[in-house]
Design an enzyme around this catalytic site. Structure first.
Site, PDB file in Angstrom:
ATOM      1  N   LYS A   1      -5.780  -9.713  -6.196  1.00 37.51           N
ATOM      2  CA  LYS A   1      -6.831  -9.994  -5.224  1.00 37.51           C
ATOM      3  C   LYS A   1      -7.976  -9.011  -5.419  1.00 37.51           C
ATOM      4  O   LYS A   1      -7.726  -7.824  -5.636  1.00 37.51           O
ATOM      5  CB  LYS A   1      -6.226  -9.808  -3.824  1.00 37.51           C
ATOM      6  CG  LYS A   1      -7.139 -10.158  -2.693  1.00 37.51           C
ATOM      7  CD  LYS A   1      -6.633  -9.591  -1.370  1.00 37.51           C
ATOM      8  CE  LYS A   1      -7.163  -8.197  -1.120  1.00 37.51           C
ATOM      9  NZ  LYS A   1      -7.465  -7.840   0.261  1.00 37.51           N
TER      10      LYS A   1
ATOM     11  N   LYS B   1     -11.452  -3.547  -2.581  1.00 42.26           N
ATOM     12  CA  LYS B   1     -12.185  -2.284  -2.738  1.00 42.26           C
ATOM     13  C   LYS B   1     -11.282  -1.218  -3.322  1.00 42.26           C
ATOM     14  O   LYS B   1     -11.708  -0.384  -4.111  1.00 42.26           O
ATOM     15  CB  LYS B   1     -12.705  -1.809  -1.381  1.00 42.26           C
ATOM     16  CG  LYS B   1     -13.683  -2.745  -0.745  1.00 42.26           C
ATOM     17  CD  LYS B   1     -14.256  -2.109   0.513  1.00 42.26           C
ATOM     18  CE  LYS B   1     -14.593  -3.132   1.561  1.00 42.26           C
ATOM     19  NZ  LYS B   1     -13.456  -3.487   2.444  1.00 42.26           N
TER      20      LYS B   1
ATOM     21  N   LYS C   1       0.812  -1.229   0.000  1.00 47.47           N
ATOM     22  CA  LYS C   1       0.000   0.000   0.000  1.00 47.47           C
ATOM     23  C   LYS C   1       0.840   1.271   0.000  1.00 47.47           C
ATOM     24  O   LYS C   1       0.353   2.336  -0.370  1.00 47.47           O
ATOM     25  CB  LYS C   1      -0.971   0.002   1.187  1.00 47.47           C
ATOM     26  CG  LYS C   1      -2.103  -0.987   1.039  1.00 47.47           C
ATOM     27  CD  LYS C   1      -3.232  -0.708   2.015  1.00 47.47           C
ATOM     28  CE  LYS C   1      -4.428  -1.589   1.747  1.00 47.47           C
ATOM     29  NZ  LYS C   1      -5.494  -1.433   2.732  1.00 47.47           N
TER      30      LYS C   1
HETATM   31  P1  ADP Z   1     -10.630  -4.917   1.005  1.00 46.05           P
HETATM   32  O1  ADP Z   1      -9.253  -5.472   0.640  1.00 46.05           O
HETATM   33  O2  ADP Z   1     -11.603  -5.137  -0.091  1.00 46.05           O
HETATM   34  O3  ADP Z   1     -10.589  -3.477   1.491  1.00 46.05           O
HETATM   35  P2  ADP Z   1     -11.022  -5.603   3.839  1.00 46.05           P
HETATM   36  O4  ADP Z   1      -9.594  -5.288   4.167  1.00 46.05           O
HETATM   37  O5  ADP Z   1     -12.074  -4.686   4.355  1.00 46.05           O
HETATM   38  O6  ADP Z   1     -11.162  -5.782   2.236  1.00 46.05           O
HETATM   39  O7  ADP Z   1     -11.315  -7.092   4.318  1.00 46.05           O
HETATM   40  C1  ADP Z   1     -12.494  -7.550   4.961  1.00 46.05           C
HETATM   41  C2  ADP Z   1     -12.450  -9.070   5.043  1.00 46.05           C
HETATM   42  O8  ADP Z   1     -12.596  -9.632   3.728  1.00 46.05           O
HETATM   43  C3  ADP Z   1     -11.116  -9.609   5.585  1.00 46.05           C
HETATM   44  O9  ADP Z   1     -11.387 -10.735   6.403  1.00 46.05           O
HETATM   45  C4  ADP Z   1     -10.361 -10.040   4.355  1.00 46.05           C
HETATM   46  O10 ADP Z   1      -9.456 -11.093   4.629  1.00 46.05           O
HETATM   47  C5  ADP Z   1     -11.498 -10.516   3.448  1.00 46.05           C
HETATM   48  N1  ADP Z   1     -11.156 -10.339   2.029  1.00 46.05           N
HETATM   49  C6  ADP Z   1     -10.944  -9.151   1.411  1.00 46.05           C
HETATM   50  N2  ADP Z   1     -10.684  -9.340   0.100  1.00 46.05           N
HETATM   51  C7  ADP Z   1     -10.720 -10.693  -0.107  1.00 46.05           C
HETATM   52  C8  ADP Z   1     -10.543 -11.525  -1.248  1.00 46.05           C
HETATM   53  N3  ADP Z   1     -10.285 -11.001  -2.435  1.00 46.05           N
HETATM   54  N4  ADP Z   1     -10.656 -12.872  -1.092  1.00 46.05           N
HETATM   55  C9  ADP Z   1     -10.936 -13.416   0.114  1.00 46.05           C
HETATM   56  N5  ADP Z   1     -11.138 -12.684   1.236  1.00 46.05           N
HETATM   57  C10 ADP Z   1     -11.034 -11.340   1.140  1.00 46.05           C
END
Ligand code: ADP
Length: 329
Positions: free
Chosen positions: A194, A197, A114
């Protein structure tokens, strides 16, 4: 005694199918299991670690809470609160900041990703983010953390922090274990990174079937299948490995696997089946989401009651912590 799990989600954008498959679906499953007690959080302080607009953050917090309820997290099976409503999170994070080294934080791959290309201009909060995350989990002495693979390194650090704290000051915290589901790392529609958001490669849970189809129809498949009659390898196709695998039942999945390999079906046929199966799972969530959104009061009541409950657990933990570290007697 119920087994307690904690998990959180950042209100940084629309909740997507990666969040759903990797985390929320598991939350709901555990929440409906009488052996578990779930504490779930919209982690708004974490959302501040990257640049953001204040007004947009308010809307995103509300949207996230509404969507999580629409997925099945409800007052009768869980606690769902907004992190900043319980000030003890930042208090414990400070104490953990003095219980975690710069070296440990420098090894966090999410920080490296990041902060890439941003040099020294990243917020210090992005660097110390995993410390706040450890505080989120340990404040409730949670034993389990259902997460996707991206959070495993942070969780390992939470365990290190708990172990070190206990060794220095006396036993207070359990060492939380990850609960990984099958969908550990759902890739984005780019088929490359991956789904996240912040990367704009998502299919969000609130999108209409038409919007989803627009994304699916142009999404990458097995690149060796240039023409309809070319056979494909499903395990090399993101549509199959990231989405069909979770939205399609076993029998139909086996048929798709077989028919793709002999070019019995083309990529568009395969995507149409996927769109239909996604609709079956996502449309009830979408409907519930728009219904709850019309009148936010049910969500608000749930959030307020949850914050009170969390605050009382957090106060108990902090009373113990303050004594152990020598600032109360
Ligand atoms: P993002 O990366 O979309 O901002 P968050 O950090 O808010 O997501 O993660 C919220 C939950 O969703 C966490 O438990 C994270 O491990 C899971 N998660 C986020 N993206 C993925 C993905 N692409 N595949 C599986 N789990 C995910």
């Amino acid at each position: 005694m119920k087994k307690r799990f904690f998990s959180g989600i950042q209100p940084t954008g629309e909740i997507h199918i990666g969040n759903y498959l990797g985390a929320i679906q598991r939350w709901v499953e555990l929440a409906n299991n009488p052996e578990y007690e779930g504490i779930l959080s919209i982690v708004d302080y974490h959302a501040m670690t990257m640049p953001y607009e204040a007004k947009e953050l308010t809307a995103k917090i509300k949207e996230a809470a509404t969507m999580i309820m629409a997925c099945g997290i409800q007052p009768h099976n869980s606690i769902l609160f907004i992190q900043s409503h319980v000030p003890e999170h930042t208090e414990l994070a400070w104490i953990f900041n003095c219980n975690c080294t710069m070296g440990e934080l420098s090894r966090m791959t999410q920080f490296k990703d990041k902060s890439q290309d941003r040099g020294e201009s990243v917020w210090a909060g992005l660097f110390t983010y995993p410390v706040l995350q450890a505080a989120d989990i340990l404040l409730y002495k949670a034993q389990y953390v259902p997460v996707g693979e991206d959070q495993l390194q942070h969780l390992e650090l939470s365990r290190d922090i708990a172990r070190r704290f206990n060794a220095r000051f006396g036993e207070v915290f359990p060492e939380p274990q990850a609960l990984l589901g099958e969908a550990r790392r759902v890739l984005g529609i780019d088929g490359d990174k991956k789904m996240s958001k912040s990367l704009g490669n998502t299919i969000s849970l609130s999108e209409s079937s038409q919007e989803i189809w627009k994304k699916l129809s142009t999404a990458k498949t097995d690149e060796r299948r240039k023409r309809r009659q070319d056979p494909g390898i499903p395990t090399d196709c993101n549509i199959f490995t990231s989405y069909h695998r979770y939205f399609t039942g076993k029998e139909e999945l086996a048929t798709i696997d077989r028919e793709c390999r002999c070019a019995g079906i083309g990529c568009m046929d395969c995507k149409k089946i996927l769109a239909k199966n996604m609709e079956t799972i996502l449309s009830p969530i979408r409907e519930k989401y728009y219904e709850l959104k019309k009148d936010f009061s049910a969500v608000e009541q749930f959030l307020n009651a949850s914050a009170l409950r969390c605050h009382s657990i957090a106060q108990e933990t902090m009373t113990e912590v303050r004594k152990k570290i020598g600032i109360r007697w």
